[in-house]
Design a protein around this motif. Structure first.
Motif, PDB file in Angstrom:
ATOM      1  N   SER A  66     -34.418 -16.094   1.189  1.00 51.38           N
ATOM      2  CA  SER A  66     -35.378 -15.667   0.175  1.00 51.38           C
ATOM      3  C   SER A  66     -35.269 -14.178  -0.115  1.00 51.38           C
ATOM      4  CB  SER A  66     -36.805 -16.011   0.623  1.00 51.38           C
ATOM      5  OG  SER A  66     -37.146 -15.289   1.807  1.00 51.38           O
ATOM      6  N   CYS A  67     -34.899 -13.380   0.880  1.00 49.53           N
ATOM      7  CA  CYS A  67     -34.768 -11.936   0.689  1.00 49.53           C
ATOM      8  C   CYS A  67     -33.553 -11.587  -0.175  1.00 49.53           C
ATOM      9  CB  CYS A  67     -34.664 -11.220   2.031  1.00 49.53           C
ATOM     10  SG  CYS A  67     -36.187 -11.188   2.996  1.00 49.53           S
ATOM     11  N   LEU A  68     -32.453 -12.283   0.032  1.00 48.44           N
ATOM     12  CA  LEU A  68     -31.217 -11.945  -0.659  1.00 48.44           C
ATOM     13  C   LEU A  68     -30.848 -12.923  -1.767  1.00 48.44           C
ATOM     14  CD1 LEU A  68     -30.982 -10.358   2.133  1.00 48.44           C
ATOM     15  CD2 LEU A  68     -28.531 -10.441   1.724  1.00 48.44           C
ATOM     16  N   GLY A  69     -31.519 -14.074  -1.840  1.00 45.48           N
ATOM     17  CA  GLY A  69     -31.197 -15.037  -2.874  1.00 45.48           C
ATOM     18  C   GLY A  69     -29.860 -15.707  -2.690  1.00 45.48           C
ATOM     19  N   ILE A  70     -29.505 -16.019  -1.450  1.00 46.00           N
ATOM     20  CA  ILE A  70     -28.232 -16.664  -1.146  1.00 46.00           C
ATOM     21  C   ILE A  70     -28.478 -17.814  -0.183  1.00 46.00           C
ATOM     22  CG2 ILE A  70     -26.830 -14.580  -1.487  1.00 46.00           C
ATOM     23  CD1 ILE A  70     -26.895 -14.186   1.542  1.00 46.00           C
ATOM     24  N   ASP A  71     -27.455 -18.623   0.009  1.00 47.85           N
ATOM     25  CA  ASP A  71     -27.497 -19.701   0.989  1.00 47.85           C
ATOM     26  C   ASP A  71     -26.691 -19.276   2.217  1.00 47.85           C
ATOM     27  OD1 ASP A  71     -29.015 -21.362  -0.623  1.00 47.85           O
ATOM     28  OD2 ASP A  71     -27.252 -22.225  -1.606  1.00 47.85           O
ATOM     29  N   ILE A  72     -27.355 -19.236   3.376  1.00 42.76           N
ATOM     30  CA  ILE A  72     -26.682 -18.855   4.614  1.00 42.76           C
ATOM     31  C   ILE A  72     -25.747 -19.997   5.045  1.00 42.76           C
ATOM     32  CG2 ILE A  72     -27.000 -18.211   7.031  1.00 42.76           C
ATOM     33  CD1 ILE A  72     -27.883 -16.099   5.058  1.00 42.76           C
ATOM     34  N   PRO A  73     -24.492 -19.700   5.415  1.00 45.47           N
ATOM     35  CA  PRO A  73     -23.583 -20.767   5.851  1.00 45.47           C
ATOM     36  C   PRO A  73     -24.087 -21.457   7.121  1.00 45.47           C
ATOM     37  CG  PRO A  73     -22.449 -18.646   5.740  1.00 45.47           C
ATOM     38  CD  PRO A  73     -23.857 -18.391   5.415  1.00 45.47           C
ATOM     39  N   THR A  74     -23.879 -22.756   7.192  1.00 42.61           N
ATOM     40  CA  THR A  74     -24.264 -23.523   8.379  1.00 42.61           C
ATOM     41  C   THR A  74     -23.195 -23.392   9.454  1.00 42.61           C
ATOM     42  OG1 THR A  74     -23.202 -25.545   7.574  1.00 42.61           O
ATOM     43  CG2 THR A  74     -25.489 -25.161   6.903  1.00 42.61           C
ATOM     44  N   ARG A  75     -23.525 -23.880  10.649  1.00 39.99           N
ATOM     45  CA  ARG A  75     -22.568 -23.809  11.760  1.00 39.99           C
ATOM     46  C   ARG A  75     -21.319 -24.630  11.433  1.00 39.99           C
ATOM     47  NH1 ARG A  75     -22.610 -22.702  17.351  1.00 39.99           N
ATOM     48  NH2 ARG A  75     -20.420 -22.690  17.972  1.00 39.99           N
ATOM     49  N   ARG A  84     -13.724 -20.197   4.457  1.00 37.52           N
ATOM     50  CA  ARG A  84     -14.095 -19.044   5.275  1.00 37.52           C
ATOM     51  C   ARG A  84     -14.202 -17.764   4.463  1.00 37.52           C
ATOM     52  NH1 ARG A  84     -12.568 -18.307  11.214  1.00 37.52           N
ATOM     53  NH2 ARG A  84     -13.522 -20.155  12.104  1.00 37.52           N
ATOM     54  N   LEU A  85     -13.477 -17.680   3.370  1.00 38.01           N
ATOM     55  CA  LEU A  85     -13.461 -16.470   2.555  1.00 38.01           C
ATOM     56  C   LEU A  85     -13.678 -16.864   1.104  1.00 38.01           C
ATOM     57  CD1 LEU A  85     -10.262 -14.880   4.171  1.00 38.01           C
ATOM     58  CD2 LEU A  85     -12.626 -14.305   4.731  1.00 38.01           C
ATOM     59  N   TYR A  86     -14.853 -16.584   0.574  1.00 35.88           N
ATOM     60  CA  TYR A  86     -15.132 -16.954  -0.807  1.00 35.88           C
ATOM     61  C   TYR A  86     -16.284 -16.107  -1.339  1.00 35.88           C
ATOM     62  CZ  TYR A  86     -18.991 -19.667   1.241  1.00 35.88           C
ATOM     63  OH  TYR A  86     -20.100 -20.053   1.939  1.00 35.88           O
ATOM     64  N   SER A  87     -16.410 -16.092  -2.652  1.00 36.11           N
ATOM     65  CA  SER A  87     -17.499 -15.379  -3.337  1.00 36.11           C
ATOM     66  C   SER A  87     -18.372 -16.396  -4.046  1.00 36.11           C
ATOM     67  CB  SER A  87     -16.931 -14.371  -4.340  1.00 36.11           C
ATOM     68  OG  SER A  87     -16.151 -13.389  -3.696  1.00 36.11           O
ATOM     69  N   GLU A  88     -19.683 -16.141  -4.000  1.00 40.03           N
ATOM     70  CA  GLU A  88     -20.630 -17.083  -4.609  1.00 40.03           C
ATOM     71  C   GLU A  88     -21.930 -16.353  -4.890  1.00 40.03           C
ATOM     72  OE1 GLU A  88     -21.009 -21.456  -3.336  1.00 40.03           O
ATOM     73  OE2 GLU A  88     -22.758 -20.489  -2.426  1.00 40.03           O
ATOM     74  N   ASP A  89     -22.456 -16.528  -6.101  1.00 35.18           N
ATOM     75  CA  ASP A  89     -23.740 -15.928  -6.497  1.00 35.18           C
ATOM     76  C   ASP A  89     -23.748 -14.418  -6.288  1.00 35.18           C
ATOM     77  OD1 ASP A  89     -24.689 -18.456  -7.155  1.00 35.18           O
ATOM     78  OD2 ASP A  89     -25.513 -18.793  -5.139  1.00 35.18           O
ATOM     79  N   GLY A  90     -22.626 -13.778  -6.591  1.00 38.35           N
ATOM     80  CA  GLY A  90     -22.560 -12.334  -6.462  1.00 38.35           C
ATOM     81  C   GLY A  90     -22.478 -11.832  -5.040  1.00 38.35           C
ATOM     82  N   ILE A 123     -18.023 -15.940  13.406  1.00 39.99           N
ATOM     83  CA  ILE A 123     -19.021 -14.950  12.979  1.00 39.99           C
ATOM     84  C   ILE A 123     -18.874 -14.778  11.466  1.00 39.99           C
ATOM     85  CG2 ILE A 123     -19.820 -12.577  13.142  1.00 39.99           C
ATOM     86  CD1 ILE A 123     -18.825 -12.490  15.975  1.00 39.99           C
ATOM     87  N   SER A 124     -19.957 -14.966  10.749  1.00 36.43           N
ATOM     88  CA  SER A 124     -19.935 -14.854   9.288  1.00 36.43           C
ATOM     89  C   SER A 124     -20.559 -13.531   8.850  1.00 36.43           C
ATOM     90  CB  SER A 124     -20.689 -16.020   8.643  1.00 36.43           C
ATOM     91  OG  SER A 124     -19.988 -17.234   8.790  1.00 36.43           O
ATOM     92  N   PHE A 125     -19.900 -12.902   7.874  1.00 37.30           N
ATOM     93  CA  PHE A 125     -20.411 -11.692   7.239  1.00 37.30           C
ATOM     94  C   PHE A 125     -20.725 -12.050   5.779  1.00 37.30           C
ATOM     95  CE2 PHE A 125     -17.672 -10.335  10.645  1.00 37.30           C
ATOM     96  CZ  PHE A 125     -18.345  -9.284  11.240  1.00 37.30           C
ATOM     97  N   VAL A 126     -21.953 -11.827   5.383  1.00 40.14           N
ATOM     98  CA  VAL A 126     -22.367 -12.071   4.001  1.00 40.14           C
ATOM     99  C   VAL A 126     -22.785 -10.734   3.409  1.00 40.14           C
ATOM    100  CG1 VAL A 126     -23.869 -13.364   2.465  1.00 40.14           C
ATOM    101  CG2 VAL A 126     -23.161 -14.378   4.637  1.00 40.14           C
ATOM    102  N   LEU A 127     -22.068 -10.308   2.373  1.00 42.75           N
ATOM    103  CA  LEU A 127     -22.302  -8.994   1.774  1.00 42.75           C
ATOM    104  C   LEU A 127     -22.792  -9.176   0.346  1.00 42.75           C
ATOM    105  CD1 LEU A 127     -21.958  -6.019   2.635  1.00 42.75           C
ATOM    106  CD2 LEU A 127     -19.701  -6.074   1.560  1.00 42.75           C
ATOM    107  N   ASP A 164     -13.423  -8.762  -6.391  1.00 48.37           N
ATOM    108  CA  ASP A 164     -14.064  -7.991  -7.454  1.00 48.37           C
ATOM    109  C   ASP A 164     -15.572  -8.145  -7.319  1.00 48.37           C
ATOM    110  OD1 ASP A 164     -14.775  -6.630  -9.675  1.00 48.37           O
ATOM    111  OD2 ASP A 164     -14.073  -8.131 -11.119  1.00 48.37           O
ATOM    112  N   ARG A 165     -16.216  -7.100  -6.841  1.00 56.18           N
ATOM    113  CA  ARG A 165     -17.646  -7.164  -6.622  1.00 56.18           C
ATOM    114  C   ARG A 165     -18.430  -6.525  -7.760  1.00 56.18           C
ATOM    115  NH1 ARG A 165     -18.053  -3.889  -1.602  1.00 56.18           N
ATOM    116  NH2 ARG A 165     -16.141  -3.030  -2.448  1.00 56.18           N
TER     117      ARG A 165
END
Length: 330
Positions: A47-56, A67-73, A95-99, A216-217
Motif C-alpha cells: 500500500s505504501c509503494l503501490g506494488i506487489d511484493i514477490p512471493t517466496r 528474477r529480473l523484470y520491471s513492472e508498474d514503474g 533475496i529480492s530487491f524492489v526499487l 530504463d527507469r
C-alpha cells in the motif's frame, strides 16, 4: 518482521512502523526491510509503494525473466545469497530487491551476515550517506560481495592446508592413513559446496548489475557515480567468480589426487594378499603331495622324511619371496 529506515540528515534511522495504518513518516522511508514477514506487513508495504511484493515461490524461480523484470514503474531483482556460511550447513537463500521512486524494499527469509553489518553501518553518520534506495541497494550488494571475498580467501587458505595434508602425509600406518584420507575427502566436499554456493551468488549479482544498468527507469538525472559504483561491483563479482572457479578446479584436483592415493593404499593391501598367496602356494603343494594316501611313498619310511618335507616347504616359500624382492615388487 518489517523495519523501515528513514533518512535523517546524513544517516538512516531504523523505525518500527505500525502496519495497521500508514503513518506520515512512511513516505520518508528510504528502505523497507522485510524479513520472514507476515501477510499484514506485506500488504502494508504494497500500500505504501503501490506494488506487489514477490512471493517466496516467485523468488525461488530460477528463470532470469522471473528474477529480473520491471513492472508498474518498479524494478524487481532477485539474487541468490549465501547464508550460514560459518556453520557446517551453509545454505543459499533468495533475496529480492524492489526499487521504486528511489525507495527500496528488500524481501528475504534468512539473515545473512552482510545485512546485519550493513544495518549497523547505514545508521551511523558516514562520508557517503545512503540518501536513496538505490544507494542502499548498492551498499547491500557491496557488503555481500565483501563477505563473499572474505569467504573465498578463507576457503583458499583451507584448501592450501588440505593440499599439504594430502601430499605430505608421512603416516606409515595404512589404516590410519586411509582414515585420514577419508576425512580429507569429507572436508573437500564441504569446501566444494561452499564454492558452488558462492559462485552461484556472484553470478546472480553480476546479472542484477547488468540488468540495473540497462533498465530504463525514466530518470535522466541518474547520477554518474552510481553507475560507476555499479560497474565496479559488477567487475568485482566477475573477478571473484573467476577466482571461485579456479578454487573449484583446485578442489577437483585434490579430490582426484586423494582418491588416487586411497586406491594406491588399497592396491598395496591387495598386493600383500596376492604375494602371500603366491608364497604359500608351493608349500601347500608340497604338503598336499605328502598328505596323499598311497601305499608306496619312499619318503614316508625315511628317518629324515619329516625334516626333509618341512625344509622343502620352507625352501618353496623362500624362493618366490626372494624373487619378488629382487624384482622390487615388495
Amino acid at each position: 518482521m518489517l523495519r523501515a529506515y528513514i533518512r535523517e540528515d546524513d544517516r538512516l534511522v531504523a523505525t518500527d512502523l505500525d502496519v495497521t495504518s500508514v503513518p506520515p513518516e512512511a513516505e520518508r522511508a528510504v528502505w523497507y526491510n522485510l524479513t520472514n514477514h507476515t501477510k499484514a506487513e506485506d500488504q502494508f508495504v504494497e500500500s505504501c509503494l503501490g506494488i506487489d511484493i514477490p512471493t517466496r515461490a516467485e523468488m525461488d524461480d530460477i528463470e532470469p525473466s522471473a528474477r529480473l523484470y520491471s513492472e508498474d514503474g518498479a524494478e524487481f531483482m532477485t539474487i541468490t545469497a549465501l547464508s550460514n556460511a560459518d556453520t557446517e550447513e551453509p545454505q543459499k537463500t533468495p533475496i529480492s530487491f524492489v526499487l521504486r521512486n528511489n525507495q527500496l524494499v528488500t524481501v528475504r527469509y534468512a539473515d545473512p551476515r552482510p545485512f546485519r553489518l550493513f544495518e549497523r553501518l547505514c545508521t551511523r553518520p558516514t562520508a557517503n550517506p545512503y540518501t536513496s534506495g538505490e544507494k542502499v541497494m548498492l551498499g547491500l550488494l557491496e557488503a555481500i560481495i565483501d563477505r563473499l571475498a572474505q569467504l573465498l580467501e578463507t576457503t583458499g587458505d583451507e584448501i592450501d592446508q588440505i593440499s599439504r595434508e594430502v601430499f605430505r602425509n608421512k603416516t606409515r600406518n595404512v589404516t590410519r592413513k586411509a582414515r585420514d584420507l577419508q576425512e580429507i575427502i569429507e572436508r573437500i566436499g564441504k569446501k566444494g559446496d561452499v564454492l558452488s554456493l558462492a559462485r552461484e551468488s556472484l553470478v546472480s549479482i553480476g546479472r542484477l548489475s547488468s540488468f540495473h544498468q540497462t533498465s530504463d527507469r525514466g530518470d535522466p538525472r541518474m547520477l554518474k557515480e552510481l553507475r560507476q559504483e555499479l560497474k565496479v561491483l559488477q567487475r568485482d563479482a566477475a573477478a571473484l567468480s573467476d577466482h571461485a572457479a579456479f578454487l573449484n578446479t583446485k578442489i577437483n584436483f585434490l579430490l582426484d589426487a586423494t582418491l588416487g592415493l586411497i586406491n594406491l593404499e588399497q592396491n598395496k593391501i591387495i598386493k600383500i594378499f596376492s604375494v602371500a598367496a603366491v608364497v604359500f602356494l608351493p608349500p601347500t603343494l608340497v604338503a598336499s603331495i605328502y598328505g596323499m594316501n598311497f601305499d608306496f611313498m619312499p619318503e614316508l619310511h625315511w628317518t629324515v622324511g619329516y625334516p626333509f618335507a618341512l625344509g622343502l616347504m620352507i625352501l618353496a616359500a623362500l624362493l618366490p619371496y626372494l624373487f619378488f624382492k629382487r624384482k622390487g615388487w615388495l
